[in-house]
Design an enzyme around this catalytic site. Structure first.
Site, short mmCIF file in Angstrom:
data_model
loop_
_atom_site.label_atom_id
_atom_site.label_comp_id
_atom_site.label_asym_id
_atom_site.label_seq_id
_atom_site.Cartn_x
_atom_site.Cartn_y
_atom_site.Cartn_z
N ASN A 42 -19.87 -8.92 12.79
CA ASN A 42 -19.64 -7.81 11.88
C ASN A 42 -18.13 -8.36 11.69
O ASN A 42 -17.10 -8.37 12.75
CB ASN A 42 -19.59 -6.55 12.72
CG ASN A 42 -18.93 -5.33 11.55
OD1 ASN A 42 -18.52 -5.74 10.74
ND2 ASN A 42 -18.81 -4.16 12.15
N PHE A 43 -17.99 -8.63 10.41
CA PHE A 43 -16.37 -9.12 10.53
C PHE A 43 -15.38 -7.89 9.99
O PHE A 43 -14.36 -8.33 9.73
CB PHE A 43 -16.48 -10.05 8.81
CG PHE A 43 -16.75 -11.61 9.08
CD1 PHE A 43 -17.30 -12.03 10.38
CD2 PHE A 43 -16.67 -12.34 7.82
CE1 PHE A 43 -17.66 -13.13 10.52
CE2 PHE A 43 -17.15 -13.67 8.07
CZ PHE A 43 -17.60 -14.21 9.29
N LYS A 44 -15.85 -6.71 9.64
CA LYS A 44 -15.12 -5.68 9.46
C LYS A 44 -14.28 -6.11 8.15
O LYS A 44 -14.95 -6.71 7.24
CB LYS A 44 -14.44 -5.06 10.76
CG LYS A 44 -15.27 -5.02 11.85
CD LYS A 44 -14.45 -4.19 12.84
CE LYS A 44 -15.31 -4.27 14.13
NZ LYS A 44 -15.08 -3.18 15.28
N HIS A 52 -22.52 2.63 11.77
CA HIS A 52 -21.54 1.98 12.51
C HIS A 52 -20.24 3.28 12.85
O HIS A 52 -20.12 4.12 11.99
CB HIS A 52 -20.74 0.86 11.93
CG HIS A 52 -19.73 -0.11 12.74
ND1 HIS A 52 -18.73 0.59 13.17
CD2 HIS A 52 -20.05 -1.02 13.49
CE1 HIS A 52 -18.14 -0.33 13.79
NE2 HIS A 52 -18.98 -1.23 14.09
N GLU A 69 -23.69 1.12 20.73
CA GLU A 69 -22.35 0.73 20.53
C GLU A 69 -21.45 1.88 21.06
O GLU A 69 -21.14 2.76 20.41
CB GLU A 69 -21.83 0.22 19.37
CG GLU A 69 -22.56 -1.02 18.74
CD GLU A 69 -21.75 -1.55 17.58
OE1 GLU A 69 -21.67 -2.76 18.08
OE2 GLU A 69 -21.53 -1.06 16.77
N GLY A 104 -13.80 -2.60 19.70
CA GLY A 104 -12.55 -2.85 19.36
C GLY A 104 -11.47 -2.70 20.52
O GLY A 104 -10.41 -2.76 20.04
N SER A 145 -16.89 -4.83 22.35
CA SER A 145 -16.07 -5.55 23.09
C SER A 145 -16.85 -6.97 23.90
O SER A 145 -16.37 -7.07 25.10
CB SER A 145 -15.09 -5.03 24.08
OG SER A 145 -14.14 -3.95 23.43
C1 PEP Z 1 -18.49 -3.69 16.16
O1 PEP Z 1 -17.84 -3.76 15.24
O2 PEP Z 1 -19.73 -3.49 16.10
C2 PEP Z 1 -17.80 -4.25 17.60
C3 PEP Z 1 -18.85 -4.04 18.34
O3 PEP Z 1 -16.63 -4.56 17.50
P1 PEP Z 1 -15.96 -5.11 18.79
O4 PEP Z 1 -16.78 -6.48 19.24
O5 PEP Z 1 -14.67 -5.48 18.34
O6 PEP Z 1 -15.76 -4.11 19.88
#
Ligand code: PEP
Length: 231
Positions: free
Chosen positions: A6-8, A86, A155, A161, A191
């Site tokens: 996921n590039f966000k 999300h 998640e 993040g 993470s």
């Molecule tokens: C995400 O955006 O779904 C995510 C898991 O981010 P990160 O890996 O930065 O925690």
């Protein structure tokens, strides 16, 4: 295994192109998903195990929804997968379960793959597993869990993040309980790093990872896919 990035709000058109073309050139056999920002969607020639997805969309084919992206726009780029639910959409942008269900039903009507994200905030985690599961099951209200193209991503909000991943035991416990009702692939996100990928992918009932921060470097993301290919 599904390895998803996921590039966000990161990467531009050029860097996305380089990223996707590199991944595509490696002949990986894991299922790979990349969710770039809308502006970096494009016409990529990809092997069938690699899909480009959308991080978000408005649940309409087209219409008068200023500033939004509908399915006409996604279909132009052969987007075959969408993220829904999300935690950043739920918590930063205030998406309600009702609006999430509208998106879910729309994407389902289009027969798109859906990665549906669920997860508890820190204060719920601190109350123990029963509180965590009842919070998570509420996030399935109105969601058709029998949809064939569903992938569920667990998640935990406090792990996204933050650099703080859930423990292997905590991930296993939630995935085992989800598995009792859900037949779709189950991913973990929060993470994940290259160093933790193997242990997480080795958890029973874990069908892959959804990765933000650590996946934005193509070197790291490639290493994660290689680990998956070798499991
Ligand atoms: C995400 O955006 O779904 C995510 C898991 O981010 P990160 O890996 O930065 O925690």
């Amino acid at each position: 295994m599904i390895i998803a990035s996921n590039f966000k709000t990161n990467h531009n058109r050029q860097s996305t192109k380089e990223f996707v073309n590199f991944i595509n050139s490696q002949n990986y056999f894991s299922e790979v998903r990349v969710y770039p920002p809308f502006t970096a969607l494009g016409h990529f020639e990809l092997t069938p195990n690699i899909r480009i997805g959308a991080q978000n969309f408005y649940p309409a084919q087209n219409g008068s929804f200023t500033g939004e992206i509908g399915f006409d726009q996604l279909e132009e780029f052969e987007v075959e997968s969408v993220l829904i639910g999300h935690s950043e959409r739920r918590h930063i942008f205030g998406e309600t379960q009702e609006s999430i269900c509208k998106k879910y039903d729309f994407a389902k009507g289009k027969e798109s793959e859906i990665i549906y994200c669920v997860g508890e905030p820190k204060e719920i985690r601190e109350q123990g597993i029963e509180a965590v599961m009842s919070y998570i099951w509420e996030q399935f209200d109105g969601i058709d869990i029998d949809y064939d193209e569903l992938v569920v991503a667990y998640e935990p909000v406090w792990a996204i993040g933050t650099g703080l991943s859930a423990s292997l035991e905590d991930i296993k416990e939630v995935l085992d309980r989800l598995r009792m009702r859900i037949k779709s692939p189950l991913l973990y996100g929060g993470s994940v790093k290259v160093e933790t990928t193997k242990d997480i992918l080795s958890i029973e009932n874990c069908g892959g990872i959804l990765v933000g921060t650590a996946s934005w470097s193509v070197e790291n993301f490639s290493k994660m896919i290689e680990i998956s290919d070798n499991i």
